[in-house]
Design an enzyme around this catalytic site. Sequence first.
Site, PDB file in Angstrom:
ATOM      1  N   GLY A 159     -10.760  -9.087  -2.194  1.00  0.00           N
ATOM      2  CA  GLY A 159      -9.754  -9.732  -1.364  1.00  0.00           C
ATOM      3  C   GLY A 159      -9.211 -11.080  -1.808  1.00  0.00           C
ATOM      4  CE  LYS A 182     -22.012 -17.272   4.527  1.00  0.00           C
ATOM      5  NZ  LYS A 182     -22.283 -16.620   5.794  1.00  0.00           N
ATOM      6  N   GLY A 226     -13.292  -3.714  -0.181  1.00  0.00           N
ATOM      7  CA  GLY A 226     -14.677  -3.258  -0.011  1.00  0.00           C
ATOM      8  C   GLY A 226     -15.058  -2.169  -1.003  1.00  0.00           C
ATOM      9  NE  ARG A 285      -4.147  -1.798   1.858  1.00  0.00           N
ATOM     10  CZ  ARG A 285      -4.966  -2.294   2.755  1.00  0.00           C
ATOM     11  NH1 ARG A 285      -4.745  -2.101   4.034  1.00  0.00           N
ATOM     12  NH2 ARG A 285      -6.010  -2.997   2.389  1.00  0.00           N
TER      13      ARG A 285
HETATM   14  P1  AMP Z   1     -15.552 -14.411  -0.504  1.00  0.00           P
HETATM   15  O1  AMP Z   1     -14.862 -13.649   0.590  1.00  0.00           O
HETATM   16  O2  AMP Z   1     -17.040 -14.372  -0.421  1.00  0.00           O
HETATM   17  O3  AMP Z   1     -15.020 -14.074  -1.870  1.00  0.00           O
HETATM   18  O4  AMP Z   1     -15.225 -15.945  -0.239  1.00  0.00           O
HETATM   19  C1  AMP Z   1     -13.928 -16.457  -0.239  1.00  0.00           C
HETATM   20  C2  AMP Z   1     -13.937 -17.753   0.494  1.00  0.00           C
HETATM   21  O5  AMP Z   1     -14.827 -18.663  -0.110  1.00  0.00           O
HETATM   22  C3  AMP Z   1     -12.590 -18.431   0.530  1.00  0.00           C
HETATM   23  O6  AMP Z   1     -12.088 -18.420   1.830  1.00  0.00           O
HETATM   24  C4  AMP Z   1     -12.889 -19.846   0.049  1.00  0.00           C
HETATM   25  O7  AMP Z   1     -12.264 -20.843   0.830  1.00  0.00           O
HETATM   26  C5  AMP Z   1     -14.389 -19.955   0.204  1.00  0.00           C
HETATM   27  N1  AMP Z   1     -14.973 -20.961  -0.666  1.00  0.00           N
HETATM   28  C6  AMP Z   1     -14.806 -21.069  -2.001  1.00  0.00           C
HETATM   29  N2  AMP Z   1     -15.443 -22.163  -2.457  1.00  0.00           N
HETATM   30  C7  AMP Z   1     -16.011 -22.762  -1.411  1.00  0.00           C
HETATM   31  C8  AMP Z   1     -16.796 -23.946  -1.260  1.00  0.00           C
HETATM   32  N3  AMP Z   1     -17.102 -24.725  -2.299  1.00  0.00           N
HETATM   33  N4  AMP Z   1     -17.227 -24.268  -0.019  1.00  0.00           N
HETATM   34  C9  AMP Z   1     -16.910 -23.491   1.038  1.00  0.00           C
HETATM   35  N5  AMP Z   1     -16.192 -22.356   0.947  1.00  0.00           N
HETATM   36  C10 AMP Z   1     -15.741 -22.000  -0.266  1.00  0.00           C
END
Ligand code: AMP
Length: 396
Positions: free
Chosen positions: A354, A198, A377, A35
């Site tokens: 991220g 999610k 974010g 950064r």
């Molecule tokens: P996000 O911060 O929403 O982009 O989510 C990132 C996280 O999603 C990472 O830590 C991954 O380990 C998790 N992730 C990706 N695929 C899966 C999956 N099939 N089941 C559970 N967690 C997952």
Amino acid sequence: MRSIKGLDFTGKRALVRVDFNVPINEEGKITDDTRIRAALPTINTILENNGSVVLMSHLGRPKNGPEDKFSLNQLVDHLSSLINKDVKFANDCIGDEAVKLTSSLQKGEVVLLENLRFHNEEKAGDRTFAEQLSKHGDIYINDAFGTAHRAHASTAIIADFFPNDKYFGILLENEILNIDKVLKSPQSPTLAVVGGAKVSSKITIIENLLETVDDLIIGGGMAYTFIKAQGGKIGASLVEDDYLETAKGIMNKATEKGVNIHLPSDTIVADKFDAAANTQEQKIDQIEDGWMGLDIGKESIDAFRSVILNSKTILWNGPMGVFEMEKFQKGTVLVAEAIAESTQNGAFSLVGGGDSVAAVNQFNLSDQVSYVSTGGGAMLEYLEGKVLPGIQAIRS
Ligand code: AMP
């Protein structure tokens, strides 16, 4: 675009909001200076064009007033070595002593102000506090994309005190130009690759992207909610039952808009969420009870790869699986490699948010994509189509 490129800074003190919120270990050592380095083009541009520089930033999350472990004093030596000159330090970001220091600045001098968040007024967006900060400069420059989605005193409110002298720093300008290449003037076919845990956290982004893209790849944990919404058996995979209707709504909207949604057809399932779990590859809509999908399978990788290689503009946000564990990394690695290959063939690729940034860094591919965004974010809110206060304040 209110750019600092080509500006003459003679006789001017530039007050620059940077994002120096870097990780510091127990011994006070900076463990990742990305950064700080990201702000160098702006700092050097001002210095090369005869100005002086006053830097302000936050660091960490101080609760109530000053705390040594969050003092920006810890950055002075490293910053001095990066710009090759002594950096002065003001022990408080406002007040007589700091103003005395910044008002006597000579051409080529640099001051770093103490952590803005030692004053609660910073996050509260307090106007009087913003006015006190404004005393430090003749020109205001915002170069902190990481906090551009916050209406804090130093990121937005302060701009009111520089109605004709407010500018985007080079980092922030590049972020806007690159994200707009995807959102506002993409070359077709345009593809978004969205993954991560999610649906709920990405829903607004997906809805906004349906207005722009030709193809949408959905991978990662969120894919299972879509598969279940279509009647598939997903075993113990991650699912958000409250979002099944939302997932169906997205599929319908995509059909209406002529967007092709690509879901994984196969998956690597595990018998537990563990790096040493037993695994097998199978159809994604026929997962047995007790098994969970933690990565995309080979057939999906091949299908995604051909969509990626066929695209001219690519946005990637979110991993295809649990890439933190080696066993479930392949989908994310191969998608990242396909994006790099497509970039080599002339596509524009933007990686942001991220975990996908962490993934391209981990796989050493960050210099093989067109642009890696620095703002987590802020980038996500920009992709959602929101107006970011830090950007709006300079534009208005
Ligand atoms: P996000 O911060 O929403 O982009 O989510 C990132 C996280 O999603 C990472 O830590 C991954 O380990 C998790 N992730 C990706 N695929 C899966 C999956 N099939 N089941 C559970 N967690 C997952």
